[in-house]
Design an enzyme around this catalytic site. Structure first.
Site, PDB file in Angstrom:
ATOM      1  N   ASP A 268      15.373 -13.626 -68.050  1.00 20.62           N
ATOM      2  CA  ASP A 268      15.264 -12.969 -69.362  1.00 20.62           C
ATOM      3  C   ASP A 268      16.604 -12.339 -69.741  1.00 20.62           C
ATOM      4  O   ASP A 268      16.972 -11.289 -69.218  1.00 20.62           O
ATOM      5  CB  ASP A 268      14.150 -11.909 -69.274  1.00 20.62           C
ATOM      6  CG  ASP A 268      13.947 -11.154 -70.589  1.00 20.62           C
ATOM      7  OD1 ASP A 268      14.752 -11.330 -71.524  1.00 20.62           O
ATOM      8  OD2 ASP A 268      12.973 -10.385 -70.670  1.00 20.62           O
TER       9      ASP A 268
ATOM     10  N   ASP B 225       6.114  -6.157 -78.075  1.00 17.32           N
ATOM     11  CA  ASP B 225       7.305  -6.230 -77.218  1.00 17.32           C
ATOM     12  C   ASP B 225       8.286  -5.216 -77.809  1.00 17.32           C
ATOM     13  O   ASP B 225       8.857  -5.433 -78.873  1.00 17.32           O
ATOM     14  CB  ASP B 225       7.885  -7.659 -77.282  1.00 17.32           C
ATOM     15  CG  ASP B 225       9.236  -7.773 -76.599  1.00 17.32           C
ATOM     16  OD1 ASP B 225       9.693  -6.804 -75.977  1.00 17.32           O
ATOM     17  OD2 ASP B 225       9.841  -8.873 -76.691  1.00 17.32           O
TER      18      ASP B 225
ATOM     19  N   LYS C 231      15.809   2.284 -76.064  1.00 21.91           N
ATOM     20  CA  LYS C 231      15.031   1.976 -74.860  1.00 21.91           C
ATOM     21  C   LYS C 231      15.775   2.389 -73.589  1.00 21.91           C
ATOM     22  O   LYS C 231      15.155   2.740 -72.588  1.00 21.91           O
ATOM     23  CB  LYS C 231      14.736   0.473 -74.844  1.00 21.91           C
ATOM     24  CG  LYS C 231      13.762   0.028 -73.763  1.00 21.91           C
ATOM     25  CD  LYS C 231      13.384  -1.411 -74.001  1.00 21.91           C
ATOM     26  CE  LYS C 231      12.529  -1.980 -72.903  1.00 21.91           C
ATOM     27  NZ  LYS C 231      12.130  -3.359 -73.195  1.00 21.91           N
TER      28      LYS C 231
ATOM     29  N   GLU D 279       7.173  -7.145 -68.678  1.00 22.00           N
ATOM     30  CA  GLU D 279       7.643  -8.231 -69.556  1.00 22.00           C
ATOM     31  C   GLU D 279       7.548  -9.615 -68.889  1.00 22.00           C
ATOM     32  O   GLU D 279       7.057 -10.559 -69.513  1.00 22.00           O
ATOM     33  CB  GLU D 279       9.067  -7.934 -70.036  1.00 22.00           C
ATOM     34  CG  GLU D 279       9.066  -6.805 -71.064  1.00 22.00           C
ATOM     35  CD  GLU D 279      10.403  -6.096 -71.212  1.00 22.00           C
ATOM     36  OE1 GLU D 279      11.410  -6.593 -70.676  1.00 22.00           O
ATOM     37  OE2 GLU D 279      10.436  -5.047 -71.876  1.00 22.00           O
TER      38      GLU D 279
END
Ligand code: AMP
Length: 576
Positions: free
Chosen positions: A169, A9, A70, A147
């Site tokens: 999330d 992850d 990211k 994800e």
């Protein structure tokens, strides 16, 4: 044997690496920590820092530290770290390389393959950049999965029935909500929405602002000019936020924060959960709006959703769970550590690609909600026995939660505390499992704060304490059978449901009782441990396996239950 494939992850704030070994999914720790902050830096000696050490220097040496890379993946840009230019792929590769090394140290051999997760909304360019980062790190990215897909795999992979799940999330820097359809290990993302710049970091910032306002009450103090003090405040804010997930109040203390006109300035500030919840309310509302947009995108309404899965560390914030409960009418799932869930799903996908068998992700959860009654409202009308949940169903055990209550009369010298188990908004429709009186309270006006703490352990023992905040006076009781005999079975069912990943649910098994399925599951799990335990434990375990098998064959429920409990205890001890 096939090459090992690790699951990664690669998050905006934190990253993790997981692996399936002997049928078990585990997130690999490095120096006792499973979470690697996604920070890269360069230290005084020009050495590369990754993770915690890089994060620690970020506020003091921002020019030498990179965070949240990211966000730049897939863009034709670069970042500058200690005067050198790097592409986003290169910085991500440094994080991946560290994760690869952590996994290699764990298994004792070189690793060259990985499954990496990416947000569902990632474009082709962003996915391509992630693949390139893998290549730079020496990893062949055998698959990239979304994800929410990874999270849904952990929760629903073994079930044959089609389920529609909402994956909520909320991490450190991003919010994503997805509607997914899961059936027989296949996950389809039906729609996704979110906010690329919303997460726990924003919550921290609001607490930092609050502290800054507090310090400004002393004229002349401009905390922003003191980078070391700001670094301490930022860390204290995050810590306070975490504590507020379990406590109604937190005391923020930082001694010798800075020197002001020759005098030391100390920080001492109490923050109430209710104040904090007001601060973040707009952000939470924004996540709910996004949730409805995602539902609309999947042409669904809240009532079409079967399960909600909580992912990302920020979902530990209690008001989020509460808001979801209010919107959907049932408790969301958060049994699998929300920080680790995506990495675990990536490792499970990796194992599936490798043809490995996957056992169970065993977690102990409470199948019931525990709370108290208070004067409040029921169906919009004033009502003296409104149920106030404190420990929510599906909480991972052991768990400890506190809530604040206030006396409602002036000079109220005692409070009767009643503890209930159940879900009904009317406390009287739930099961009362204990009560006690806290007496000799201070002679003060209404609004005297009493903090109630519930602490439920793995054996179903519930410790309850009530504490007068102003005086520290406390009264406590212990309720021994909070999860009673019948409920132990429900506990096994809950465990089994989560644990039954990729299990073969043949028809015969489906007809068995939940307890029997759980017992067989437990035997499988125990057997996988037999070669790795002491001779003494092995002997005990073999005896218990026999007792369980015997209990199953003879339909001896009492014998079965006892053996299951004892074997569960041994496994818990082995796994912890
Ligand atoms: P993630 O990116 O999923 O690892 O989430 C990290 C975020 O979760 C950070 O903002 C953390 O401060 C936050 N977080 C971790 N634990 C808690 C907690 N107990 N309560 C509230 N937020 C938390």
């Amino acid at each position: 044997m096939n090459d090992i494939i690790i699951g990664i992850d690669l998050g905006t704030t934190n990253s993790e690496v997981a692996i399936v070994e002997n049928g078990n999914v585990s997130v690999i720790s490095d120096a006792g920590k499973k979470i690697l902050p996604s920070f890269v830096g360069v230290d005084d000696n020009n050495e590369i820092l990754v993770g915690e050490t890089a994060r620690n220097q970020q506020l003091i040496y921002p020019e030498r530290t990179i965070k949240s890379i990211k966000r730049l993946m897939g863009q034709n840009s670069h970042v500058v770290m200690a005067g050198q230019h790097y592409s986003p792929q290169e910085i991500s590769a440094i994080i991946l390389k560290r994760l690869k090394a952590i996994a290699e140290a764990h298994v004792g051999q070189a690793i060259s393959k990985a499954v990496i997760t990416v947000p569902a909304y990632f474009s082709d360019a962003q996915r391509q950049a992630t693949r390139e980062a893998g290549e730079i790190a020496g990893l062949d990215v055998v698959r990239m999965i979304n994800e929410p897909t990874a999270a849904a795999l952990v929760y629903g992979a073994g079930q044959d029935d089609a389920k529609r799940m909402l994956v909520y999330d909320l991490g450190g820097g991003t919010f994503d909500v997805s509607v997914v359809n899961v059936q027989s290990g296949v996950v389809e993302v039906l729609s996704s929405h979110g906010d690329n710049h919303l997460g726990g970091d924003d919550f921290d910032q609001l607490i930092v602002d609050h502290i800054r306002d507090h310090l400004r009450q002393q004229p002349g103090i401009e905390i922003d000019e003191h980078s070391k003090a700001m670094a301490r405040i930022t860390r204290a804010a995050e810590q306070a936020k975490r504590l507020l997930s379990d406590e109604p109040y937190v005391q923020i203390e930082e001694e010798y924060l800075l020197d002001h006109q020759g005098a030391p300035i100390h920080l001492s500030l109490e923050l109430a959960r209710s104040t904090y919840e007001d601060m973040i309310a707009d952000h939470i509302n924004a996540t709910m709006d996004a949730t409805h947009i995602a539902l609309k995108g999947a042409r669904m309404t809240a009532s079409d959703i079967d399960e909600i899965i909580l992912v990302g560390g920020s979902t530990r914030t209690p008001c989020i769970r509460q808001r979801l409960f209010d919107e959907f009418g049932f408790e969301p799932h958060g049994e699998v550590d929300p920080d680790l869930c995506v990495a675990m799903g990536a490792a499970m996908q990796a194992a599936m690609i490798n043809g490995q068998n996957i056992g169970t992700v065993l977690v102990d959860v409470t199948p019931y909600t525990y709370g108290t009654s208070a004067i409040g409202y029921l169906d919009g009308q004033p009502y003296p026995y409104q149920y106030v949940p404190i420990i929510h169903k599906n909480s991972v055990l052991p768990t400890r939660k506190s809530e604040a209550f206030m006396t409602h009369q002036d000079s109220q010298r005692e409070v009767k505390v009643r503890i209930f188990q159940g879900e009904d908004p009317d406390a009287l429709n739930n099961i009362e499992i204990g009560e006690f009186l806290i007496e000799d309270l201070l002679d003060v006006p209404a609004g005297n704060i009493i903090t109630l703490t519930l602490d439920l352990d793995l054996n179903g023992i519930l410790h309850v304490s009530a504490r007068e905040k102003a005086s520290g006076k406390e009264k406590a009781i212990t309720i021994n059978n909070a999860i009673s005999r019948f409920e132990t079975e429900a506990l096994s069912t809950a465990k089994q449901r989560i644990g039954d990943l990729f299990g073969e649910n043949d028809d015969a098994a489906a007809e068995e009782s939940a307890a029997a399925i759980a017992a067989r599951q437990l035997i499988k799990k125990a057997e996988s441990w037999l070669d790795n335990v002491s001779a003494e434990d092995k002997e005990d375990m073999v005896d218990l396996i026999e007792a369980i098998t015997d209990g199953l064959e003879r339909g001896d429920d009492a014998g079965l239950r006892e053996a299951v409990e004892r074997l569960n205890d041994i496994l818990y001890y082995l796994e912890s």
